[in-house]
Design an enzyme around this catalytic site. Structure first.
Site, mmCIF file in Angstrom:
data_model
loop_
_atom_site.group_PDB
_atom_site.id
_atom_site.type_symbol
_atom_site.label_atom_id
_atom_site.label_comp_id
_atom_site.label_asym_id
_atom_site.label_seq_id
_atom_site.Cartn_x
_atom_site.Cartn_y
_atom_site.Cartn_z
ATOM 1 N N TRP A 147 0.848 -1.198 0.000
ATOM 2 C CA TRP A 147 0.000 0.000 0.000
ATOM 3 C C TRP A 147 0.880 1.243 0.000
ATOM 4 C CZ3 TRP A 147 -0.413 3.784 3.995
ATOM 5 C CH2 TRP A 147 -1.275 4.847 3.647
ATOM 6 N N GLU A 197 -2.952 -2.769 -2.770
ATOM 7 C CA GLU A 197 -4.081 -2.148 -2.068
ATOM 8 C C GLU A 197 -4.365 -0.726 -2.564
ATOM 9 O OE1 GLU A 197 -3.452 -1.394 2.141
ATOM 10 O OE2 GLU A 197 -5.549 -1.836 2.576
ATOM 11 N N LYS A 237 -6.899 2.906 -2.550
ATOM 12 C CA LYS A 237 -7.517 3.761 -1.539
ATOM 13 C C LYS A 237 -8.235 4.901 -2.228
ATOM 14 C CE LYS A 237 -6.476 5.850 2.840
ATOM 15 N NZ LYS A 237 -5.719 5.655 4.045
ATOM 16 N N ASP A 284 -9.632 -3.290 1.037
ATOM 17 C CA ASP A 284 -9.755 -2.846 2.426
ATOM 18 C C ASP A 284 -11.147 -2.252 2.591
ATOM 19 O OD1 ASP A 284 -9.754 -0.906 4.662
ATOM 20 O OD2 ASP A 284 -7.635 -1.379 4.839
ATOM 21 N N HIS A 307 -11.633 1.613 2.312
ATOM 22 C CA HIS A 307 -10.959 2.395 1.273
ATOM 23 C C HIS A 307 -11.799 2.829 0.086
ATOM 24 C CE1 HIS A 307 -6.562 1.405 2.497
ATOM 25 N NE2 HIS A 307 -7.339 1.733 3.517
ATOM 26 N N HIS A 326 -8.730 -6.721 3.727
ATOM 27 C CA HIS A 326 -8.360 -5.996 4.948
ATOM 28 C C HIS A 326 -9.653 -5.637 5.664
ATOM 29 C CE1 HIS A 326 -3.992 -4.357 4.637
ATOM 30 N NE2 HIS A 326 -4.060 -5.673 4.577
ATOM 31 N N ASP A 363 -11.875 6.512 6.149
ATOM 32 C CA ASP A 363 -11.092 5.324 6.496
ATOM 33 C C ASP A 363 -10.587 5.481 7.931
ATOM 34 O OD1 ASP A 363 -9.577 2.990 6.157
ATOM 35 O OD2 ASP A 363 -7.827 4.120 5.497
ATOM 36 N N ASP A 404 -10.542 3.495 10.424
ATOM 37 C CA ASP A 404 -9.903 2.334 11.047
ATOM 38 C C ASP A 404 -10.407 2.046 12.455
ATOM 39 O OD1 ASP A 404 -7.942 1.055 9.158
ATOM 40 O OD2 ASP A 404 -7.280 3.114 8.990
ATOM 41 N N ASP A 456 -7.195 -4.993 9.811
ATOM 42 C CA ASP A 456 -6.408 -3.755 9.643
ATOM 43 C C ASP A 456 -7.167 -2.594 10.260
ATOM 44 O OD1 ASP A 456 -4.793 -1.675 8.894
ATOM 45 O OD2 ASP A 456 -5.323 -1.723 6.774
HETATM 46 C C1 RNT Z 1 -3.819 2.311 4.928
HETATM 47 C C2 RNT Z 1 -3.910 0.877 4.550
HETATM 48 C C3 RNT Z 1 -2.794 0.019 5.035
HETATM 49 C C4 RNT Z 1 -2.413 0.315 6.462
HETATM 50 C C5 RNT Z 1 -1.454 -0.679 7.062
HETATM 51 C C6 RNT Z 1 -0.798 -0.148 8.302
HETATM 52 O O1 RNT Z 1 -4.935 3.046 4.598
HETATM 53 O O2 RNT Z 1 -5.131 0.348 4.961
HETATM 54 O O3 RNT Z 1 -3.110 -1.314 4.827
HETATM 55 O O4 RNT Z 1 -3.509 0.435 7.298
HETATM 56 O O5 RNT Z 1 -0.556 -1.105 6.128
HETATM 57 ZN ZN ZN Z 2 -5.495 -1.770 4.672
#
Ligand code: RNT
Ligand code: ZN
Length: 420
Positions: free
Chosen positions: A183, A224, A226, A260, A263, A287, A295, A297, A327
């Site tokens: 990523w 990955e 985003k 993810d 994302h 993810h 995002d 998290d 993640d």
């Molecule tokens: C970031 C991505 C990535 C990270 C990790 C730490 O937006 O999701 O995967 O969260 O690599």
């Molecule tokens: Zn991720």
């Protein structure tokens, strides 16, 4: 506590009525590994001697006491987490979690810097996954694999190459496939005029990383995408279209799409993308996170989308082909608890999906009975999967219900609260 064995019998009676084999569902759930991200435990800081602040458009919020400050503390915290996550597990680490007495830059990392992680995983019979860290570094300020400055781009290509060699080392040490996730945060706060050159450079960088490491075996590479990062709102080099295009055009057996759950644009969901990705690819790296407005998290919840993703994997027959990895990072609550909550929700959503009458639902759909399709899928939202989950956790000795919480609070009292 209640009699989980008795409850399981009743649940089995319920599921038998719909032709669902509970033992088989539990077996698949147990054998499906979830790759546990190490970065929940220390707010994505890592152990580099010259650690830069977290950058690249991602951000941890909160300052709950007890963050792991050393590799030993982080591994001890993860050992505590493992107790309450039933079934097969892998550990997912970032290049920034290397161990060395002296400063080692990203273009200098070697397998030896990850020997402690490998020894630890091997002792526990667990596989290891890996991530190049293309962020939190002074040379990442103006792009990494897409950088216009050739010297900068060479630096990050070398990092990618070294990470694939470390993946090879992990696969050899653990005897299990190492899944690497690539990523990059590359993007722009404002709308660039030239949107293609950075993408052509990123494409070339990936090509060169893979070309230089053709001999690497048993490594899968997720790319990955985003939608945007903080401070990089207007343009993302590695957009979904770019990553999807790159992966599909390579037709490679190891370069796969990472999806993810945080994302995408707010109305887009990963559950709706899996079928399309699997029309062209044999594997996907997932993810699992929880976006709130962006995002963010947040800790994975047992929510509709997480359940829909797992249902989709079961319906596609792709549980085994999907690399499931968590993640997220939440520093506002007990970090060990954050891990356990999100991991248990991930596994519970998988089990609930495996306990659905998938064959029956498919049959009603094939026969055009859309009324039954809707009725049954609604009825199953409240099916007694939690009784099966509890019995499974009991058998796996992973704690029934919230029993794990007392243990994690005890660990907090004895260990994490004593950290400065
Ligand atoms: C970031 C991505 C990535 C990270 C990790 C730490 O937006 O999701 O995967 O969260 O690599
Ligand atoms: Zn991720």
């Amino acid at each position: 506590m209640y009699d989980t064995a008795k409850a399981l019998e009743i649940a089995k009676e319920f599921y038998a009525g719909y032709g669902v084999d509970v033992d088989q569902a539990v077996k698949i759930c147990d054998e499906t590994p979830v790759s546990i991200h190490c970065w929940q435990g220390d707010d994505v800081i890592g152990f580099e001697k010259k650690a830069g602040a977290l950058s690249g458009g991602i951000m941890t919020t909160g300052n709950y006491p007890g963050r792991a400050r050393t590799p030993e503390e982080l591994r001890a915290d993860m050992d505590e987490v493992f107790k309450f996550v039933p079934g097969a597990k892998k550990v997912n680490i970032h290049a920034s979690y290397l161990e060395s007495d002296k400063a080692v830059d990203r273009n200098e990392i070697e397998p030896e810097h990850f020997k402690n992680w490998a020894d630890w995983a091997v002792e526990r019979g667990m596989g290891l996954d890996f991530n190049p860290t293309y962020f939190s570094h002074p040379l990442a300020a103006k792009g990494t694999l897409s950088a216009a400055d050739d010297k900068v781009r060479e630096f990050w290509i070398e990092h990618g190459i070294r990470c694939r060699r470390i993946g090879d080392y992990f696969a050899k040490r653990t005897g299990k496939t190492c899944v690497i996730n690539h990523w990059t945060p590359d993007g722009d706060k404002e709308f660039p005029i030239d949107t293609i050159s950075p993408r052509l450079r990123m494409k070339d960088s990936y090509d060169r990383i893979f070309e230089a490491t053709k001999d690497v075996k048993n490594v899968m590479d997720g790319i990955e995408s985003k939608v945007f990062g903080i401070g990089l709102e207007a343009y993302t080099v590695g957009s979904h279209e770019f990553c999807m295009g790159y992966v599909m055009s390579k037709k490679s057996d190891h370069i796969i799409l990472t999806l993810d759950t945080g994302h995408f644009h707010p109305t887009e969901v990963v559950s709706a993308k899996l079928g399309a990705a699997y029309a062209f690819s044999d594997h996907v790296l997932l993810h699992v996170s929880r976006p709130i407005r962006w995002d963010s998290d947040h800790v994975v919840a047992f929510d509709d989308e997480t359940r829909a993703i797992m249902e989709e994997l079961v319906r596609l027959g792709k549980v085994q082909d999907t690399y499931i990895a968590t993640d997220y990072f939440d520093a506002s609550i007990n970090r060990v608890a954050a891990w356990v909550i999100g991991l248990r929700n991930t596994k519970k959503a998988l089990l609930a999906a495996l306990l659905q009458p998938t064959e029956l639902l498919k049959k009603t759909e094939r026969e055009g009975d859309v009324t039954t399709r809707l009725a049954l899928s609604q009825e199953f939202k409240a099916a007694p999967f939690s009784l099966v989950w509890d019995a499974y956790c009991e058998k796996a000795n992973a704690g029934v219900g919230s029993a794990w919480l007392d243990a994690v609070k005890d660990y907090e009292k004895k260990v994490t609260s004593k950290r400065g």
